[in-house]
Design a protein around this motif. Structure first.
Motif, PDB file in Angstrom:
ATOM      1  N   ILE A 376      -6.457  15.277  -7.840  1.00 13.47           N
ATOM      2  CA  ILE A 376      -5.433  14.250  -7.684  1.00 13.47           C
ATOM      3  C   ILE A 376      -4.321  14.472  -8.702  1.00 13.47           C
ATOM      4  N   THR A 377      -3.104  14.604  -8.197  1.00 16.55           N
ATOM      5  CA  THR A 377      -1.935  14.805  -9.053  1.00 16.55           C
ATOM      6  C   THR A 377      -1.433  13.478  -9.605  1.00 16.55           C
ATOM      7  N   GLY A 378      -1.539  12.422  -8.825  1.00 19.35           N
ATOM      8  CA  GLY A 378      -1.064  11.111  -9.247  1.00 19.35           C
ATOM      9  C   GLY A 378      -1.239  10.103  -8.125  1.00 19.35           C
ATOM     10  N   TRP A 379      -0.821   8.870  -8.408  1.00 22.77           N
ATOM     11  CA  TRP A 379      -0.961   7.778  -7.449  1.00 22.77           C
ATOM     12  C   TRP A 379       0.378   7.078  -7.269  1.00 22.77           C
ATOM     13  N   LEU A 380       0.581   6.545  -6.073  1.00 19.95           N
ATOM     14  CA  LEU A 380       1.740   5.719  -5.760  1.00 19.95           C
ATOM     15  C   LEU A 380       1.228   4.352  -5.310  1.00 19.95           C
ATOM     16  N   LEU A 381       1.883   3.295  -5.772  1.00 18.11           N
ATOM     17  CA  LEU A 381       1.552   1.939  -5.341  1.00 18.11           C
ATOM     18  C   LEU A 381       2.637   1.452  -4.397  1.00 18.11           C
ATOM     19  N   LEU A 382       2.233   1.084  -3.182  1.00 16.32           N
ATOM     20  CA  LEU A 382       3.163   0.620  -2.160  1.00 16.32           C
ATOM     21  C   LEU A 382       2.920  -0.860  -1.899  1.00 16.32           C
ATOM     22  N   VAL A 383       3.965  -1.663  -1.924  1.00 19.90           N
ATOM     23  CA  VAL A 383       3.873  -3.102  -1.686  1.00 19.90           C
ATOM     24  C   VAL A 383       4.983  -3.502  -0.717  1.00 19.90           C
ATOM     25  N   ALA A 384       4.606  -4.277   0.302  1.00 19.13           N
ATOM     26  CA  ALA A 384       5.601  -4.724   1.284  1.00 19.13           C
ATOM     27  C   ALA A 384       5.086  -5.963   1.994  1.00 19.13           C
ATOM     28  N   ASP A 385       6.010  -6.738   2.570  1.00 22.32           N
ATOM     29  CA  ASP A 385       5.609  -7.904   3.357  1.00 22.32           C
ATOM     30  C   ASP A 385       5.108  -7.506   4.732  1.00 22.32           C
ATOM     31  N   ASP A 386       5.468  -6.321   5.179  1.00 22.84           N
ATOM     32  CA  ASP A 386       5.105  -5.839   6.510  1.00 22.84           C
ATOM     33  C   ASP A 386       4.314  -4.539   6.357  1.00 22.84           C
ATOM     34  N   SER A 387       3.131  -4.492   6.917  1.00 29.25           N
ATOM     35  CA  SER A 387       2.298  -3.288   6.799  1.00 29.25           C
ATOM     36  C   SER A 387       2.934  -2.090   7.478  1.00 29.25           C
ATOM     37  N   ARG A 388       3.805  -2.328   8.463  1.00 34.29           N
ATOM     38  CA  ARG A 388       4.454  -1.215   9.153  1.00 34.29           C
ATOM     39  C   ARG A 388       5.375  -0.445   8.208  1.00 34.29           C
ATOM     40  N   ALA A 389       5.984  -1.153   7.266  1.00 34.97           N
ATOM     41  CA  ALA A 389       6.853  -0.482   6.293  1.00 34.97           C
ATOM     42  C   ALA A 389       6.022   0.440   5.399  1.00 34.97           C
ATOM     43  N   ILE A 390       4.838  -0.011   5.029  1.00 33.30           N
ATOM     44  CA  ILE A 390       3.960   0.827   4.210  1.00 33.30           C
ATOM     45  C   ILE A 390       3.513   2.053   4.991  1.00 33.30           C
ATOM     46  N   ASN A 391       3.118   1.861   6.237  1.00 32.66           N
ATOM     47  CA  ASN A 391       2.657   2.992   7.047  1.00 32.66           C
ATOM     48  C   ASN A 391       3.780   4.003   7.274  1.00 32.66           C
ATOM     49  N   GLN A 392       4.993   3.515   7.426  1.00 37.91           N
ATOM     50  CA  GLN A 392       6.125   4.431   7.613  1.00 37.91           C
ATOM     51  C   GLN A 392       6.348   5.264   6.353  1.00 37.91           C
ATOM     52  N   ASP A 393       6.341   4.618   5.194  1.00 40.53           N
ATOM     53  CA  ASP A 393       6.543   5.359   3.949  1.00 40.53           C
ATOM     54  C   ASP A 393       5.360   6.278   3.658  1.00 40.53           C
ATOM     55  N   HIS A 394       4.165   5.875   4.074  1.00 38.20           N
ATOM     56  CA  HIS A 394       3.005   6.742   3.905  1.00 38.20           C
ATOM     57  C   HIS A 394       3.185   8.036   4.687  1.00 38.20           C
ATOM     58  N   GLN A 395       3.702   7.935   5.899  1.00 34.80           N
ATOM     59  CA  GLN A 395       3.946   9.136   6.697  1.00 34.80           C
ATOM     60  C   GLN A 395       4.985  10.033   6.038  1.00 34.80           C
ATOM     61  N   ILE A 396       5.997   9.427   5.419  1.00 37.82           N
ATOM     62  CA  ILE A 396       7.016  10.223   4.729  1.00 37.82           C
ATOM     63  C   ILE A 396       6.406  10.954   3.541  1.00 37.82           C
ATOM     64  N   ILE A 397       5.516  10.268   2.812  1.00 35.72           N
ATOM     65  CA  ILE A 397       4.860  10.894   1.661  1.00 35.72           C
ATOM     66  C   ILE A 397       4.040  12.100   2.102  1.00 35.72           C
ATOM     67  N   ARG A 398       3.264  11.937   3.167  1.00 32.76           N
ATOM     68  CA  ARG A 398       2.450  13.062   3.644  1.00 32.76           C
ATOM     69  C   ARG A 398       3.330  14.183   4.193  1.00 32.76           C
ATOM     70  N   ALA A 399       4.450  13.826   4.801  1.00 30.50           N
ATOM     71  CA  ALA A 399       5.374  14.860   5.283  1.00 30.50           C
ATOM     72  C   ALA A 399       5.966  15.635   4.109  1.00 30.50           C
ATOM     73  N   ALA A 400       6.286  14.930   3.019  1.00 27.54           N
ATOM     74  CA  ALA A 400       6.820  15.601   1.831  1.00 27.54           C
ATOM     75  C   ALA A 400       5.807  16.570   1.252  1.00 27.54           C
ATOM     76  N   GLU A 401       4.533  16.206   1.301  1.00 27.22           N
ATOM     77  CA  GLU A 401       3.495  17.127   0.831  1.00 27.22           C
ATOM     78  C   GLU A 401       3.502  18.408   1.660  1.00 27.22           C
ATOM     79  N   ASN A 402       3.623  18.252   2.970  1.00 25.15           N
ATOM     80  CA  ASN A 402       3.613  19.430   3.840  1.00 25.15           C
ATOM     81  C   ASN A 402       4.880  20.262   3.713  1.00 25.15           C
ATOM     82  N   LEU A 403       5.980  19.619   3.326  1.00 22.86           N
ATOM     83  CA  LEU A 403       7.262  20.336   3.210  1.00 22.86           C
ATOM     84  C   LEU A 403       7.405  21.100   1.898  1.00 22.86           C
ATOM     85  N   GLY A 404       6.490  20.841   0.934  1.00 24.35           N
ATOM     86  CA  GLY A 404       6.570  21.596  -0.306  1.00 24.35           C
ATOM     87  C   GLY A 404       6.631  20.758  -1.559  1.00 24.35           C
ATOM     88  N   LEU A 405       6.070  19.556  -1.532  1.00 24.31           N
ATOM     89  CA  LEU A 405       6.054  18.704  -2.717  1.00 24.31           C
ATOM     90  C   LEU A 405       5.398  19.420  -3.901  1.00 24.31           C
TER      91      LEU A 405
END
Length: 410
Positions: A376-405
């Motif tokens: 584990i390199t580190g952790w991110l804490l995501l907080v939102a009123d709508d779970s869909r916003a968290i899931n969207q940002d989660h997908q972006i985070i995983r995409a960034a990992e695949n793109l060369g994070l």
């Protein structure tokens, strides 16, 4: 194997000021010092000679425990210690012993060994008619292989009996897998290992606080339930705060409180890992009574109202439990960053994910920091009123990992 019988709880301290002994303090345990100080309490550190930490400026005294329980207890008694807390996994056993010696609130001694050994825990719960994984605890590889053949289970997990041991467990599908994992985990002391059925579903980390109820009996309360998503190798990659309303949370809470009572947890914090076994219900995988502190404590407290160290300090100094928030609208998720290869954090992509609208806190993440495959390199804490916003940002985070994070493979 006898489990603990419910007994009247020892009375919580009722002093306006006092002194608490923190046993083998480290990391999370050191956070007790400021938390207790807010209530006017001092803290005394108790350590063993080989594990004496650097002096913490806020501890009233440092005491070295040199095998004599009587002498250490007498020293604490002279200092007017009115409460004993484990400050780390290494301090749980001594904390239980000192609390009993000083006639202070603490966990049951007759089930202490069971609590600190996953194999003994499962066996004791099954003997008592409480759901737990099928398990063998043995120091002999041949016994483990025979048991694996007998159970005819497709997947098994080999692990150290101590749930606080840093070495990860291993999922095994063949006899060769068991042999290989056995030689990796076994050390020269020939300590027993635990082989259990693999339960691949969601794991729930359940935080609890135990103390005397209004009628004097032991009462458990559920502080938080986190639903952990894991990789095929049983490593946590995402953890979501679960609502404490609904049938799932109720089933987990009832099972956990029954288990805590059976295992002799009578005072203070605990965190259990529980999963569901199809057609059998919730099952305990591990139980810990050492202190727990997450990253971004202040942010999590604001979002959830929960802080294990602060809540424990409140119970210890006043006898009161923190008020439960009836309406927590925020959705809270912790995301683990884990590279598949050695590399280094890419500055641009790191900035992209840390600037996402739901990311409210992170562990220390710096561009060009080396990363190791599988860790584990580190952790991110995501907080939102709508779970869909968290899931969207989660997908972006995983995409960034695949793109060369993590940069190119080293």
């Amino acid at each position: 194997m006898a489990l603990a019988a419910p007994l009247p709880a020892a009375a919580a301290p009722a002093y306006r000021t006092g002194t608490a002994a923190v046993i083998a303090p480290a990391d999370a345990g050191d956070r007790y010092v400021p938390a207790l100080a807010r209530h006017g309490w001092n803290s005394v550190a108790v350590t063993e000679p080989a594990h004496h930490p650097a002096d913490h400026p806020s501890y009233l005294r440092h005491i070295t425990h040199r095998t004599s329980l009587r002498r250490t207890a007498a020293h604490l008694n002279r200092l007017g210690v009115q409460a004993v807390l484990a400050g780390s996994p290494a301090g749980t056993e001594l904390a239980d012993l000192l609390a009993a010696r000083l006639h202070l609130p603490g966990n049951a001694l007759d089930t202490a060994d069971i609590r600190r050994d996953a194999g003994l825990t499962s066996a004791a719960l099954l003997d008592a008619g409480i759901t737990a994984p099928r398990t063998i605890r043995t120091a002999r590889l041949s016994n483990a292989l025979e048991w694996a053949t007998y159970t005819q289970t497709a997947e098994l997990v080999l692990q150290h009996p101590d749930p606080t041991h840093p070495h990860p467990s291993s999922v095994c599908r063949t006899e060769d897998d068991i042999r290989s994992a056995w030689h990796r985990l076994q050390d020269s002391s020939t300590r027993p290992l635990v082989l259990r059925e693999h339960l691949p579903g969601t794991h729930y980390r359940i935080h609890t606080l135990t103390g005397p109820g209004r009628d004097g009996s032991t009462g458990h309360s559920i502080s938080a339930i986190w639903a952990e998503t894991r990789t095929a190798g049983q490593q946590v990659c995402r953890s979501d705060l679960l609502s404490r309303h609904g049938l799932l949370a109720r089933a987990l809470a009832l099972y956990t409180m029954r288990t805590l009572t059976a295992l002799g947890v009578r005072y203070g914090p605990a965190h259990a890992t529980v999963t569901f076994i199809p057609d059998r219900g919730p099952a305990l995988l591990s139980l810990r009574t050492d202190p727990y502190a997450d990253f971004a404590t202040d942010t999590l407290r604001q979002a959830t109202g929960h802080d294990p160290v602060r809540d424990t300090a409140l119970l210890l100094t006043t006898g009161r439990r923190p008020e439960t928030r009836r309406h927590v609208h925020a959705h809270v998720t912790k995301i683990a960053l884990r590279s598949r290869h050695d590399g280094a954090l890419d500055q641009a992509l790191l900035h992209t994910i840390t600037a996402l609208p739901t990311v409210t806190a992170t562990t220390g993440l710096t561009a060009d920091t080396p990363v190791r495959a599988g860790q584990i390199t580190g952790w991110l804490l995501l907080v939102a009123d709508d779970s869909r916003a968290i899931n969207q940002d989660h997908q972006i985070i995983r995409a960034a990992e695949n793109l060369g994070l993590y940069g190119r493979p080293a």
